[in-house]
Design a protein around this motif. Structure first.
Motif, PDB file in Angstrom:
ATOM      1  N   GLN A 259     -32.708  52.829   0.457  1.00  0.00           N
ATOM      2  CA  GLN A 259     -32.598  53.426  -0.840  1.00  0.00           C
ATOM      3  C   GLN A 259     -32.082  52.342  -1.476  1.00  0.00           C
ATOM      4  OE1 GLN A 259     -34.937  55.253  -2.788  1.00  0.00           O
ATOM      5  NE2 GLN A 259     -34.012  54.300  -4.488  1.00  0.00           N
ATOM      6  N   PRO A 260     -32.753  51.180  -2.558  1.00  0.00           N
ATOM      7  CA  PRO A 260     -31.938  50.337  -3.373  1.00  0.00           C
ATOM      8  C   PRO A 260     -31.168  51.261  -4.588  1.00  0.00           C
ATOM      9  CG  PRO A 260     -33.860  49.801  -3.412  1.00  0.00           C
ATOM     10  CD  PRO A 260     -34.904  51.094  -2.676  1.00  0.00           C
ATOM     11  N   VAL A 261     -30.182  51.186  -4.902  1.00  0.00           N
ATOM     12  CA  VAL A 261     -29.452  51.562  -5.881  1.00  0.00           C
ATOM     13  C   VAL A 261     -29.273  50.737  -6.325  1.00  0.00           C
ATOM     14  CG1 VAL A 261     -26.742  53.225  -6.186  1.00  0.00           C
ATOM     15  CG2 VAL A 261     -28.050  52.644  -3.769  1.00  0.00           C
ATOM     16  N   HIS A 262     -28.842  51.345  -8.211  1.00  0.00           N
ATOM     17  CA  HIS A 262     -28.758  50.547  -9.358  1.00  0.00           C
ATOM     18  C   HIS A 262     -27.225  49.587  -8.705  1.00  0.00           C
ATOM     19  CE1 HIS A 262     -28.622  49.413 -13.627  1.00  0.00           C
ATOM     20  NE2 HIS A 262     -27.225  49.465 -13.403  1.00  0.00           N
ATOM     21  N   GLY A 263     -27.822  48.513  -9.618  1.00  0.00           N
ATOM     22  CA  GLY A 263     -27.247  47.325  -9.497  1.00  0.00           C
ATOM     23  C   GLY A 263     -26.869  46.700  -8.349  1.00  0.00           C
ATOM     24  N   GLY A 264     -28.338  46.492  -8.026  1.00  0.00           N
ATOM     25  CA  GLY A 264     -28.911  45.614  -6.202  1.00  0.00           C
ATOM     26  C   GLY A 264     -27.590  46.342  -5.019  1.00  0.00           C
ATOM     27  N   ASP A 265     -26.686  47.212  -4.769  1.00  0.00           N
ATOM     28  CA  ASP A 265     -26.780  47.990  -4.186  1.00  0.00           C
ATOM     29  C   ASP A 265     -27.631  48.479  -3.193  1.00  0.00           C
ATOM     30  OD1 ASP A 265     -24.514  47.075  -5.056  1.00  0.00           O
ATOM     31  OD2 ASP A 265     -23.068  49.419  -4.902  1.00  0.00           O
ATOM     32  N   GLY A 266     -27.276  49.133  -1.426  1.00  0.00           N
ATOM     33  CA  GLY A 266     -28.379  49.837  -1.371  1.00  0.00           C
ATOM     34  C   GLY A 266     -27.695  50.732  -0.185  1.00  0.00           C
ATOM     35  N   LEU A 267     -28.240  52.121  -0.150  1.00  0.00           N
ATOM     36  CA  LEU A 267     -28.019  53.110   1.224  1.00  0.00           C
ATOM     37  C   LEU A 267     -28.879  53.146   2.173  1.00  0.00           C
ATOM     38  CD1 LEU A 267     -26.220  55.464   1.651  1.00  0.00           C
ATOM     39  CD2 LEU A 267     -27.635  56.734   0.584  1.00  0.00           C
ATOM     40  N   THR A 268     -28.441  53.458   3.007  1.00  0.00           N
ATOM     41  CA  THR A 268     -29.659  52.919   4.905  1.00  0.00           C
ATOM     42  C   THR A 268     -28.811  54.401   5.247  1.00  0.00           C
ATOM     43  OG1 THR A 268     -29.517  51.148   4.714  1.00  0.00           O
ATOM     44  CG2 THR A 268     -30.106  52.030   6.485  1.00  0.00           C
ATOM     45  N   LEU A 269     -29.665  54.813   5.497  1.00  0.00           N
ATOM     46  CA  LEU A 269     -29.348  56.021   6.967  1.00  0.00           C
ATOM     47  C   LEU A 269     -30.695  56.268   7.918  1.00  0.00           C
ATOM     48  CD1 LEU A 269     -29.418  58.903   4.224  1.00  0.00           C
ATOM     49  CD2 LEU A 269     -26.898  57.941   5.358  1.00  0.00           C
ATOM     50  N   GLU A 270     -30.398  56.905   9.394  1.00  0.00           N
ATOM     51  CA  GLU A 270     -31.137  57.080  10.458  1.00  0.00           C
ATOM     52  C   GLU A 270     -30.235  57.861  11.020  1.00  0.00           C
ATOM     53  OE1 GLU A 270     -33.355  54.562  14.132  1.00  0.00           O
ATOM     54  OE2 GLU A 270     -31.993  53.145  12.319  1.00  0.00           O
ATOM     55  N   LEU A 271     -31.651  59.007  11.580  1.00  0.00           N
ATOM     56  CA  LEU A 271     -31.856  59.685  12.710  1.00  0.00           C
ATOM     57  C   LEU A 271     -32.923  59.740  13.809  1.00  0.00           C
ATOM     58  CD1 LEU A 271     -30.095  62.251  13.930  1.00  0.00           C
ATOM     59  CD2 LEU A 271     -31.666  63.407  12.448  1.00  0.00           C
ATOM     60  N   ASP A 272     -31.976  59.914  14.703  1.00  0.00           N
ATOM     61  CA  ASP A 272     -32.957  59.699  15.966  1.00  0.00           C
ATOM     62  C   ASP A 272     -32.719  60.479  16.617  1.00  0.00           C
ATOM     63  OD1 ASP A 272     -32.677  56.649  14.230  1.00  0.00           O
ATOM     64  OD2 ASP A 272     -34.761  56.706  16.105  1.00  0.00           O
ATOM     65  N   HIS A 273     -33.670  61.122  17.591  1.00  0.00           N
ATOM     66  CA  HIS A 273     -33.350  62.502  18.379  1.00  0.00           C
ATOM     67  C   HIS A 273     -34.429  62.401  19.722  1.00  0.00           C
ATOM     68  CE1 HIS A 273     -30.718  65.788  20.023  1.00  0.00           C
ATOM     69  NE2 HIS A 273     -31.948  66.289  20.798  1.00  0.00           N
ATOM     70  N   SER A 274     -34.240  62.319  20.922  1.00  0.00           N
ATOM     71  CA  SER A 274     -35.079  62.036  22.196  1.00  0.00           C
ATOM     72  C   SER A 274     -34.432  63.006  23.111  1.00  0.00           C
ATOM     73  CB  SER A 274     -34.489  60.704  23.042  1.00  0.00           C
ATOM     74  OG  SER A 274     -35.304  59.870  21.842  1.00  0.00           O
ATOM     75  N   TRP A 275     -35.916  63.560  23.690  1.00  0.00           N
ATOM     76  CA  TRP A 275     -35.418  64.900  25.370  1.00  0.00           C
ATOM     77  C   TRP A 275     -36.064  64.078  26.062  1.00  0.00           C
ATOM     78  CZ3 TRP A 275     -36.550  65.880  20.620  1.00  0.00           C
ATOM     79  CH2 TRP A 275     -35.988  67.049  19.198  1.00  0.00           C
ATOM     80  N   TYR A 276     -35.673  63.631  27.908  1.00  0.00           N
ATOM     81  CA  TYR A 276     -35.852  62.671  28.588  1.00  0.00           C
ATOM     82  C   TYR A 276     -35.536  63.554  30.100  1.00  0.00           C
ATOM     83  CZ  TYR A 276     -35.529  57.956  26.070  1.00  0.00           C
ATOM     84  OH  TYR A 276     -34.749  57.308  25.281  1.00  0.00           O
ATOM     85  N   ASP A 277     -37.031  63.147  30.918  1.00  0.00           N
ATOM     86  CA  ASP A 277     -36.680  64.034  31.803  1.00  0.00           C
ATOM     87  C   ASP A 277     -37.779  63.677  32.873  1.00  0.00           C
ATOM     88  OD1 ASP A 277     -36.202  65.766  33.780  1.00  0.00           O
ATOM     89  OD2 ASP A 277     -37.097  67.646  33.556  1.00  0.00           O
ATOM     90  N   GLY A 278     -37.636  62.524  34.203  1.00  0.00           N
ATOM     91  CA  GLY A 278     -38.114  62.140  34.901  1.00  0.00           C
ATOM     92  C   GLY A 278     -38.162  62.535  35.962  1.00  0.00           C
TER      93      GLY A 278
END
Length: 369
Positions: A259-278
């Motif tokens: 998300q761009p923020v006023h004045g040229g700044d920027g906020l970045t967020l990420e969430l990843d979740h995975s389930w594995y079973d071989g």
């Protein structure tokens, strides 16, 4: 943390910082670079060539307890290319990862010739339907498919490719073909068949992987995901995916917000979740979950991006391997954006029944593409 350990961490950070300090004045003066563009006489065929190099100084806690492991090496050295001709596009990149890093036996990791990390051929039928074939990075989560040049933290999730070794693949890539498209500028789909683990006499069924992602403000339409835009672009996506071969199962969910923020700044967020079973098919991939959560705020006035990354690999009850958590604090100085930047980070690694270690890293990136 005792006084002796604290002094060790400070010394590690100082060691990593001194590695590149002498070069910083020169690096700050480098102009923003552009890739090499070669075009046919009629302009109908073009070839873009570029490179990425990440030079890294590192001082890490040693699992054996024998002092700190210090290294100067290339985290990545890659040659990248993109060829376009009408509706046909080809993307390729070579790779030498951790080139020059020391091994526990005292030797150094060396290049093993020219290795293709990616070689993807795309036939663009329409925005709604593209066909990719070749050596492709799969997209079960956003971090799994993110460009190495634009990661928010020092790197993508350390647990992004836990399926690769059991499936005899390399860094999340596999040989195969997939359909990909973007509907109404909001919905992305991917569905493909890949080699996976072939087994004795190559009789195993193919690996099947698929993904759906909803983009609130418009889709990212590249083969690989962009990552943080340093305050320039607005992205909010919700993704889900699966990956399976015989009894092996992998299910995923992710959220990405830029998300761009006023004045040229920027906020970045990420969430990843995975389930594995071989299961029995991939006995070396025990039942587990992996999680990535990270946040960063780009301050345009000083071109600085402080960040925090949390990553976890949690094994199911009864699995002998210890679960692990990583906490990374750091900042990136983007004096020439992604073309030329510097990152400093400290990571704490907690392992069940094994105490904790730490890692101090200073990394310079040069990127042209």
């Amino acid at each position: 943390m005792g006084q002796h350990e604290a002094r060790g961490v400070v010394h590690a950070a100082r060691t990593a910082a001194l590695v590149l300090a002498a070069a910083i004045p020169h690096l700050l003066g480098l102009p923003a670079a552009a890739q090499l563009l070669i075009a046919s006489a009629d302009g109908g065929t073009t070839l873009d060539l570029g490179t990425i190099a990440q030079i890294q100084g590192e001082a890490a806690g040693n699992p054996s307890g024998g002092g700190r492991a210090t290294n100067l090496f290339f985290r990545r050295v890659r040659l990248e290319g993109a060829l376009t001709s009408g509706d046909l596009a080809v993307f390729f990149e070579t790779d030498s990862g951790t080139l020059g890093k020391g091994n526990p036996d005292g030797t150094k990791q060396t290049a093993n010739g020219l290795v293709f990390l990616d070689f993807a051929v795309t036939y663009n039928v329409a925005k709604e339907f593209k066909l990719d074939g070749g050596l492709i990075r799969l997209a079960p989560t956003y971090t799994h498919n993110q460009a190495a040049s634009s990661t928010l933290a020092l790197d993508i999730s350390p647990y992004a490719y836990v399926e690769s070794a059991p499936l005899a693949t390399n860094s999340g890539r596999d040989y195969g073909v997939q359909a990909r498209g973007y509907l109404a500028d909001h919905l992305e789909y991917r569905l493909g068949a890949f080699q996976g683990l072939r087994g004795t006499d190559e009789t195993n069924p193919l690996r099947i992987s698929g993904r759906l992602a909803w983009y609130v403000f418009g889709a990212e339409e590249g083969l690989y995901y962009r990552g943080t835009s340093l305050g320039k672009l607005r992205t909010l996506s919700f993704g889900t995916a699966f990956d399976t071969q015989k009894s092996y199962k992998n299910y995923n969910f992710d959220v990405y917000y830029d998300q761009p923020v006023h004045g040229g700044d920027g906020l970045t967020l990420e969430l990843d979740h995975s389930w594995y079973d071989g299961h029995a098919f991939l006995a070396t991939l025990p039942k587990q979950t992996t999680t990535l959560a990270e946040i960063g705020y780009y301050i345009q006035a000083i071109q600085l991006l402080p960040f925090f990354q949390y990553a976890q690999q949690k094994f199911a009850a009864g699995v002998a391997q210890p679960s692990e958590r990583r906490y990374q604090f750091g900042a990136g100085y983007y004096f020439h954006g992604y073309n030329s930047n510097l990152k400093l980070a400290w990571t704490r690694i907690d392992r069940d029944r094994a105490g904790w270690l730490d890692d101090a890293v200073l990394q310079y990136q040069f990127y042209v593409f």
